[in-house]
Design a protein around this motif. Sequence first.
Motif, PDB file in Angstrom:
ATOM      1  N   GLU A 186      33.410  43.615  30.862  1.00 49.72           N
ATOM      2  CA  GLU A 186      33.726  43.398  32.272  1.00 49.72           C
ATOM      3  C   GLU A 186      33.994  44.704  33.008  1.00 49.72           C
ATOM      4  O   GLU A 186      33.645  44.847  34.180  1.00 49.72           O
ATOM      5  CB  GLU A 186      34.915  42.448  32.403  1.00 49.72           C
ATOM      6  N   GLY A 190      31.697  45.649  36.102  1.00 50.09           N
ATOM      7  CA  GLY A 190      32.408  45.651  37.375  1.00 50.09           C
ATOM      8  C   GLY A 190      32.169  46.869  38.242  1.00 50.09           C
ATOM      9  O   GLY A 190      32.530  46.874  39.425  1.00 50.09           O
ATOM     10  N   LEU A 212      33.069  39.225  39.070  1.00 47.88           N
ATOM     11  CA  LEU A 212      34.252  39.541  38.299  1.00 47.88           C
ATOM     12  C   LEU A 212      35.399  39.874  39.253  1.00 47.88           C
ATOM     13  O   LEU A 212      35.166  40.227  40.411  1.00 47.88           O
ATOM     14  CB  LEU A 212      33.979  40.743  37.389  1.00 47.88           C
TER      15      LEU A 212
END
Length: 300
Positions: A186, A190, A212
Amino acid sequence: MFAKTDLELLDCVARLGSFTAAAGQLHKVPSAISYRVRQMEGELGVELFHRLPRRVELTEAGQHFITQARAMLRQMEEVKAQTQRVASGWQQTLRLALDNVVKPHRITALIRDFYRHFDNAELVISMEVFNGVWDALAEGRAEIAIGATSAIPVGGDFGYLDMGEIDWAFVMAAHHPLANNKDLNEEVIGHYPAISLEDSARTLPKRSNWQLPHQRRLMVPDWPNAIACFSEGLGLGCMPRHYAEPLIARGILVEKSLPTPRSPSHCCLAWRKDESNALLAWVLDYLGEDRDQLNREWLN
């Protein structure tokens, strides 16, 4: 109380934020615009606009009035259009709201078959995104919706059929900086914008496609625009699998695995119940009740 031209004048001033700009568009002198607005404010007993040095702004009362005025203008145009349709032999109109996830070629087939079957009716189709589909049903802008996602978020007398689920693929351009990264998390994902469609709902709460926490978004109005942004490597995100697979096969996009995979979305066919609507009855019969067939033809 006011003529159609008065409402159009107010709408023009509200949109442009200037008596002078409105005068130019309406081919009048600014003093005539200002004078007529003052007259209408006098008749209403409220001030519709704040007069600022170089522009005008709607007051709270003005905002309410212009919202209602625009609704009246739309209604006037619809009455005019309906009258013209009757004069031309078009006695009925059916409005469909389609979620942007449905297959484009299936829409074309429905239009073709509808016009072959009816010679005195017309079909009006709007493409919506997420809760915009339900918004169209709730506000009476559509009698039937195809591919509506999530649960029914509005009250009312609606019928619905399960259309199964739509699968999502997490994709990016083949030349995207992360395309060859085999260990995505993530934090890494991101750093790049999430391409998402803008929910077309006007009154219901808006939903988003996927992103996210704290990830920047790149919002577009429909999947053709989203596909163009994906292909250019401007971002990454989740795309309906039936849109993604041809692009993956051609090497334009690559599919990657998300740390937390996105779940499939439940879809349905929904309509405003009206036993007297022969056009609606025909479309429902045309679409059928077979869940797997609906899913295969329209979604996957």
